[in-house]
Scaffold this active site. Structure first.
Site, short mmCIF file in Angstrom:
data_model
loop_
_atom_site.label_atom_id
_atom_site.label_comp_id
_atom_site.label_asym_id
_atom_site.label_seq_id
_atom_site.Cartn_x
_atom_site.Cartn_y
_atom_site.Cartn_z
N ARG A 170 -10.77 7.71 -4.67
CA ARG A 170 -10.54 6.66 -3.66
C ARG A 170 -9.71 7.18 -2.50
NH1 ARG A 170 -7.39 1.89 -4.89
NH2 ARG A 170 -7.72 1.63 -2.66
N ASP A 200 4.35 5.21 -1.58
CA ASP A 200 3.28 6.04 -2.13
C ASP A 200 3.70 7.49 -2.36
OD1 ASP A 200 1.30 4.10 -2.38
OD2 ASP A 200 0.70 4.28 -0.29
N LYS A 205 -6.19 8.09 4.95
CA LYS A 205 -6.94 6.99 4.31
C LYS A 205 -6.50 5.64 4.86
CE LYS A 205 -6.87 4.59 -0.17
NZ LYS A 205 -5.92 3.55 0.26
N ASN A 206 -5.20 5.45 5.04
CA ASN A 206 -4.69 4.15 5.45
C ASN A 206 -4.87 3.86 6.93
OD1 ASN A 206 -3.96 3.62 2.84
ND2 ASN A 206 -1.78 4.02 3.12
N CYS A 241 -5.43 -1.31 -6.00
CA CYS A 241 -4.66 -0.89 -7.18
C CYS A 241 -3.73 -2.01 -7.64
CB CYS A 241 -3.84 0.36 -6.84
SG CYS A 241 -4.87 1.81 -6.49
N ARG A 293 0.44 -8.29 -4.00
CA ARG A 293 0.08 -8.12 -2.60
C ARG A 293 -0.69 -9.34 -2.08
NH1 ARG A 293 -2.22 -2.02 -2.01
NH2 ARG A 293 -3.35 -2.51 -3.91
#
Length: 451
Positions: free
Chosen positions: A427, A319, A27-28, A125, A130
């Site tokens: 997501r 994570d 995903k990243n 999130c 951030r």
């Protein structure tokens, strides 16, 4: 008439998860490579793209800006044609406001292609602010003019973008991506010090290099980018999602199960694998280039407590910690987790305590050296006492990774839990309900009688 209640999952726990799941592209990385496609003047092609909400959001944003995105012949194949990139309307872009933090990364590519960009309110999130200060300061130094308005940020580059020397106070992944995506077409040389070097960053560099970029990664977290005048499209298969792989591994440990994660890659998970083994979990690596992966299982007996400190790569990934903490509630003794990446990441532990866990959070830096959150009042260290007998509870998912940890807790607990907000898990976790069913989990969407 019976109606399925959306966004709620009923989970009956107590059954070990056994079987196989497959992870696809990270995903990243995938969402960032999609943004990189805007920089090319010919089509790009990507394989193994997961069917997740973040991909849908970025696809929508690209299409708003004139990028033609089509499905390829293979499952998980996407093709991007950026030949008609154009300015999107503010109202159209604002439809995506608050749904993702990806729009900020479109700044550099849009400034290069169009000379201007608009960025709406950012989502993501809520695990810490951030801030985008690093992004905006870097863009200003490149030559962008940033105007803040009530509806968002308007950026322009009347004199083009030029290479810079920039040092990050903290090796931020997002800021590193921003500078890479901007510097590759900026005139001159850009030198980024204290850069993030996560596997997903390296894979993004591989994508940009395929497009014609000149990027040197030095051994001291310094990345040097020599701007070029033109980039072409890429063909790329992204690295597998190491976060999802570790999430399933933690689920196997917490439920006393046995899961083969097809697609998981040892090189990306070495730090996690060391901790997994230290706790008492077992794993076996299959290096088959086609169908390989890693099998994770609970070998029986007591799990052992550990001390973990999250950090930037090659440290223990932030994570990874939420799903693993659920497994640590079953370890015999006191475990300590010191979170040094995000200051507000232990809010999910309240729900675990309601389920029978014993987790205390502290403002002090426990289990390691003082970090940037020390003595600032942030509760960023957790002590987990186990083993705990978890019992069912109604849960509300606060964010993506904490949501998966709540789901694991419900699967490990005795009784039936109602988990609210599960669609947020889409997501970052592809077909997670189908995967759970394949592992023998007892879950269902509740139904109600319509009025």
């Amino acid at each position: 008439m019976e109606v399925v209640l959306s966004d709620v999952l009923v989970v009956t726990g107590g059954t070990p998860l056994t079987g196989e799941v497959r992870v696809r592209g990270a995903k990243n990385l995938v969402s960032k490579a999609m943004v990189a496609a805007v920089l090319g003047h010919t089509p790009s092609r990507m394989f193994d793209v997961p069917r997740i909400r973040d991909v849908e959001i970025v696809r929508g944003l690209l299409e708003l800006h004139g990028v033609r995105v089509t499905d390829g012949e293979l499952d998980g194949e996407l093709i991007f044609d950026p030949s008609n990139v154009e300015r999107a309307g503010i109202d159209e872009i604002n439809v995506h406001a608050g749904s993702s933090r990806i729009p900020i990364l479109l700044c550099g590519p849009l400034l290069h292609r169009l000379g201007h960009a608009f960025i709406p309110d950012l989502g993501g999130c809520h695990i810490g602010p951030r801030p985008i200060d690093f992004h905006l300061e870097a863009l200003r130094q490149f030559g962008a003019i940033v105007d803040k308005t009530p509806e968002g940020l308007h950026l322009s580059a009347p004199n083009g973008l030029h290479g810079i020397k920039f040092t990050l106070d903290y090796p931020s992944v997002g800021a590193t991506e921003q500078i890479l995506l901007t510097a590759v077409l900026a005139e001159g040389v850009t030198e980024l010090a204290n850069a993030a070097v996560e596997p997903e960053i390296v894979d993004l560099i591989c994508v940009l290099q395929k497009m014609g970029a000149i990027i040197k990664v030095h051994t001291n977290r310094v990345i040097e980018i020599e701007g070029v005048s033109r980039l072409t499209g890429f063909t790329h298969r992204p690295i597998p999602d190491r976060i999802e792989a570790a999430s399933w591994a933690s689920a196997a440990l917490a439920t006393k199960g046995d899961i083969f994660v097809r697609g998981a890659r040892q090189a990306d998970m070495m730090t996690y694998l060391n901790v997994f083994r230290s706790i008492g979990g077992s794993y076996e690596v299959d290096d088959d280039p086609v169908g390989g992966g890693i099998r994770f299982w609970h070998p029986g007996g007591d799990l052992r407590p550990v001390v973990i400190e999250t950090d930037v790569h090659p440290g223990f990934m932030t994570d990874w910690q939420q799903p693993l903490v659920v497994a640590l509630t079953q370890a015999n003794g006191l475990s300590v987790v010191h979170e040094t990446v995000y200051e507000n990441r232990f809010g999910y532990t309240h729900a675990l305590n309601q389920m029978g866990a014993t987790i205390q959070v502290y403002a002090e830096c426990l289990g390691g050296a003082d970090c940037r959150f020390g003595r600032r009042g942030f509760r960023h260290s957790a002590v987990i006492a186990g083993p705990a007998k978890l019992h069912a509870h109604d849960l509300v998912i606060p964010d993506l990774r904490a949501g998966f940890s709540h789901l694991i807790a419900a699967l490990a607990a005795e009784g039936t839990s109602r988990v609210h907000g599960v669609d947020l898990i889409n997501r970052g976790y592809e077909d997670f309900e189908a995967k759970l069913a394949g592992l023998g989990a007892r879950t269902e969407r509740p139904v109600t009688q319509a009025a």
